[in-house]
Design a protein around this motif. Structure first.
Motif, PDB file in Angstrom:
ATOM      1  N   ASN A  82      27.229  71.173  60.838  1.00 48.10           N
ATOM      2  CA  ASN A  82      28.369  71.773  60.107  1.00 48.10           C
ATOM      3  C   ASN A  82      28.973  72.458  61.440  1.00 48.10           C
ATOM      4  O   ASN A  82      30.253  72.703  61.216  1.00 48.10           O
ATOM      5  CB  ASN A  82      27.948  72.879  59.148  1.00 48.10           C
ATOM      6  CG  ASN A  82      27.516  72.070  57.595  1.00 48.10           C
ATOM      7  OD1 ASN A  82      28.321  71.409  57.426  1.00 48.10           O
ATOM      8  ND2 ASN A  82      26.430  72.301  57.477  1.00 48.10           N
ATOM      9  N   ARG A  83      28.316  72.986  62.226  1.00 47.84           N
ATOM     10  CA  ARG A  83      29.291  73.684  63.297  1.00 47.84           C
ATOM     11  C   ARG A  83      29.903  72.763  64.216  1.00 47.84           C
ATOM     12  O   ARG A  83      31.090  72.897  64.545  1.00 47.84           O
ATOM     13  CB  ARG A  83      27.979  74.389  64.331  1.00 47.84           C
ATOM     14  CG  ARG A  83      28.700  75.058  65.370  1.00 47.84           C
ATOM     15  CD  ARG A  83      27.648  75.578  66.442  1.00 47.84           C
ATOM     16  NE  ARG A  83      28.292  76.576  67.369  1.00 47.84           N
ATOM     17  CZ  ARG A  83      27.897  76.882  68.480  1.00 47.84           C
ATOM     18  NH1 ARG A  83      26.576  76.627  68.883  1.00 47.84           N
ATOM     19  NH2 ARG A  83      28.529  77.477  69.119  1.00 47.84           N
ATOM     20  N   LYS A  85      31.407  69.960  63.105  1.00 45.97           N
ATOM     21  CA  LYS A  85      32.475  69.640  62.050  1.00 45.97           C
ATOM     22  C   LYS A  85      33.519  71.031  62.252  1.00 45.97           C
ATOM     23  O   LYS A  85      34.780  70.499  62.269  1.00 45.97           O
ATOM     24  CB  LYS A  85      32.089  69.444  60.866  1.00 45.97           C
ATOM     25  CG  LYS A  85      31.346  68.146  60.589  1.00 45.97           C
ATOM     26  CD  LYS A  85      30.639  68.025  59.191  1.00 45.97           C
ATOM     27  CE  LYS A  85      31.477  67.770  58.104  1.00 45.97           C
ATOM     28  NZ  LYS A  85      30.809  67.949  56.662  1.00 45.97           N
ATOM     29  N   TYR A  86      32.945  72.100  62.262  1.00 49.54           N
ATOM     30  CA  TYR A  86      34.049  73.050  62.413  1.00 49.54           C
ATOM     31  C   TYR A  86      34.574  73.173  63.616  1.00 49.54           C
ATOM     32  O   TYR A  86      35.889  73.654  63.735  1.00 49.54           O
ATOM     33  CB  TYR A  86      33.271  74.688  62.035  1.00 49.54           C
ATOM     34  CG  TYR A  86      34.233  75.618  61.367  1.00 49.54           C
ATOM     35  CD1 TYR A  86      34.357  75.514  60.216  1.00 49.54           C
ATOM     36  CD2 TYR A  86      35.014  76.412  62.111  1.00 49.54           C
ATOM     37  CE1 TYR A  86      35.311  76.378  59.510  1.00 49.54           C
ATOM     38  CE2 TYR A  86      35.719  77.589  61.615  1.00 49.54           C
ATOM     39  CZ  TYR A  86      35.862  77.426  60.437  1.00 49.54           C
ATOM     40  OH  TYR A  86      36.668  78.477  59.902  1.00 49.54           O
ATOM     41  N   HIS A 104      42.837  79.105  61.358  1.00 47.21           N
ATOM     42  CA  HIS A 104      41.438  78.804  61.428  1.00 47.21           C
ATOM     43  C   HIS A 104      40.617  80.106  61.139  1.00 47.21           C
ATOM     44  O   HIS A 104      40.431  81.023  61.855  1.00 47.21           O
ATOM     45  CB  HIS A 104      40.649  78.180  62.557  1.00 47.21           C
ATOM     46  CG  HIS A 104      41.542  77.032  63.112  1.00 47.21           C
ATOM     47  ND1 HIS A 104      42.556  77.331  64.172  1.00 47.21           N
ATOM     48  CD2 HIS A 104      41.758  75.821  62.525  1.00 47.21           C
ATOM     49  CE1 HIS A 104      43.043  76.164  64.259  1.00 47.21           C
ATOM     50  NE2 HIS A 104      42.768  75.266  63.555  1.00 47.21           N
ATOM     51  N   ARG A 106      37.375  82.475  60.138  1.00 49.91           N
ATOM     52  CA  ARG A 106      36.022  82.674  60.472  1.00 49.91           C
ATOM     53  C   ARG A 106      35.126  83.431  59.613  1.00 49.91           C
ATOM     54  O   ARG A 106      34.088  83.177  59.361  1.00 49.91           O
ATOM     55  CB  ARG A 106      35.822  83.173  61.906  1.00 49.91           C
ATOM     56  CG  ARG A 106      35.855  82.511  62.994  1.00 49.91           C
ATOM     57  CD  ARG A 106      37.223  82.057  63.477  1.00 49.91           C
ATOM     58  NE  ARG A 106      37.136  81.256  64.790  1.00 49.91           N
ATOM     59  CZ  ARG A 106      38.299  80.810  65.213  1.00 49.91           C
ATOM     60  NH1 ARG A 106      39.646  81.196  64.726  1.00 49.91           N
ATOM     61  NH2 ARG A 106      38.341  80.551  66.583  1.00 49.91           N
ATOM     62  N   ILE A 111      36.978  81.374  54.350  1.00 48.37           N
ATOM     63  CA  ILE A 111      36.638  80.418  54.341  1.00 48.37           C
ATOM     64  C   ILE A 111      36.652  79.648  52.800  1.00 48.37           C
ATOM     65  O   ILE A 111      37.316  78.604  52.552  1.00 48.37           O
ATOM     66  CB  ILE A 111      35.333  79.945  55.094  1.00 48.37           C
ATOM     67  CG1 ILE A 111      35.591  80.239  56.510  1.00 48.37           C
ATOM     68  CG2 ILE A 111      34.883  78.538  54.764  1.00 48.37           C
ATOM     69  CD1 ILE A 111      34.126  79.995  57.305  1.00 48.37           C
ATOM     70  N   SER A 174      29.437  81.022  59.982  1.00 50.94           N
ATOM     71  CA  SER A 174      30.535  82.053  60.519  1.00 50.94           C
ATOM     72  C   SER A 174      30.250  82.698  61.783  1.00 50.94           C
ATOM     73  O   SER A 174      31.115  82.771  62.566  1.00 50.94           O
ATOM     74  CB  SER A 174      31.015  83.014  59.376  1.00 50.94           C
ATOM     75  OG  SER A 174      31.470  82.124  58.092  1.00 50.94           O
TER      76      SER A 174
END
Length: 233
Positions: A82-83, A85-86, A104, A106, A111, A174
């Motif tokens: 997931n990191r 992808k972010y 974007h 955080r 989110i 996050s």
């Protein structure tokens, strides 16, 4: 098999299995009706996309919703995946002037807010008003710490994600991408839980005293109660 397993989970969580599949917002004890003045959703252990979809639909229907404990939301997949992808998402920008977006966020609450916004026609008047009916918070700030909170059974990780599957806590993600206030939220949540625990113990003791008083007064009121019942009390 899935329905019976979900029924067992509902029983363990204190959710009425009869309403578990149908009701959008179900508190931990009983189902709620739509169009209350305000619905406070406890987002802990909910899957991000499923939760956002349910909330977006209710916002369009006119319901006012407050989401608390957004840092405890779950996303399927490992933290590393997931990191990555972010980080790909963070590279998307306007070449000529990055100040104009995309922005974007955080913070976990923002989110969630952005995911819900993506499910609303937010550039129309209807979608703009729907989005204005939403509030999102990390932790449980006052006055929502003293309000009844509900969950969304259709978005609950325990019922929707197969046991053993990996998942990511949104607050951890996050922190990895630049959120700097996790320690503040953790401190405030710890203080809130201490106060809530002392309040619950005091309330439990008072309920016990009240039950004894009602039992002791039952004989004295045996002649009065039937009369009150006949008048609808």
């Amino acid at each position: 098999v899935r329905s019976s397993a979900a029924s067992d989970v509902y029983k363990r969580q204190g959710i009425n299995a009869e309403y578990g599949a149908r009701a959008l917002f179900s508190p931990r004890s009983c189902p709620t009706k739509m169009f209350q003045k305000l619905v406070v959703v406890d987002c802990k252990d909910h899957l991000l996309g499923r939760l956002a979809a349910k909330i977006a639909k209710e916002l369009l229907n006119g319901q006012h919703i407050v989401c608390v404990r957004c840092e405890e939301i779950n996303i399927t997949g490992t933290l590393i995946r997931n990191r990555l992808k972010y980080m790909i998402f963070l590279r998307k920008r306007k070449n000529t002037n990055p100040k104009k977006g995309p922005f974007h966020y955080r913070a976990p609450s923002k989110i969630l807010w952005r995911v819900i916004r993506g499910m609303l026609p937010h550039k129309t008047t209807r979608g703009e008003k729907a989005l204005s009916r939403l509030k999102v918070f990390e932790g449980v700030p006052p006055p929502y710490d003293k309000k009844k909170k509900v969950i969304v059974p259709d978005a609950y990780r325990i019922t929707r994600l197969r046991p053993g599957r990996r998942f990511t806590v949104l607050g951890d993600l996050s922190k990895k991408v630049g959120w700097k206030h996790s320690h503040v939220i953790a401190k405030l949540e710890k203080q809130r839980k201490v106060k809530a625990s002392s309040f619950y113990r005091r309330k439990k003791a008072l309920n016990h005293v009240k039950a004894i008083a009602v039992k002791n007064a039952a004989e004295k009121l045996s002649t009065v109660n039937p009369l009150l019942e006949s008048y609808g009390y």
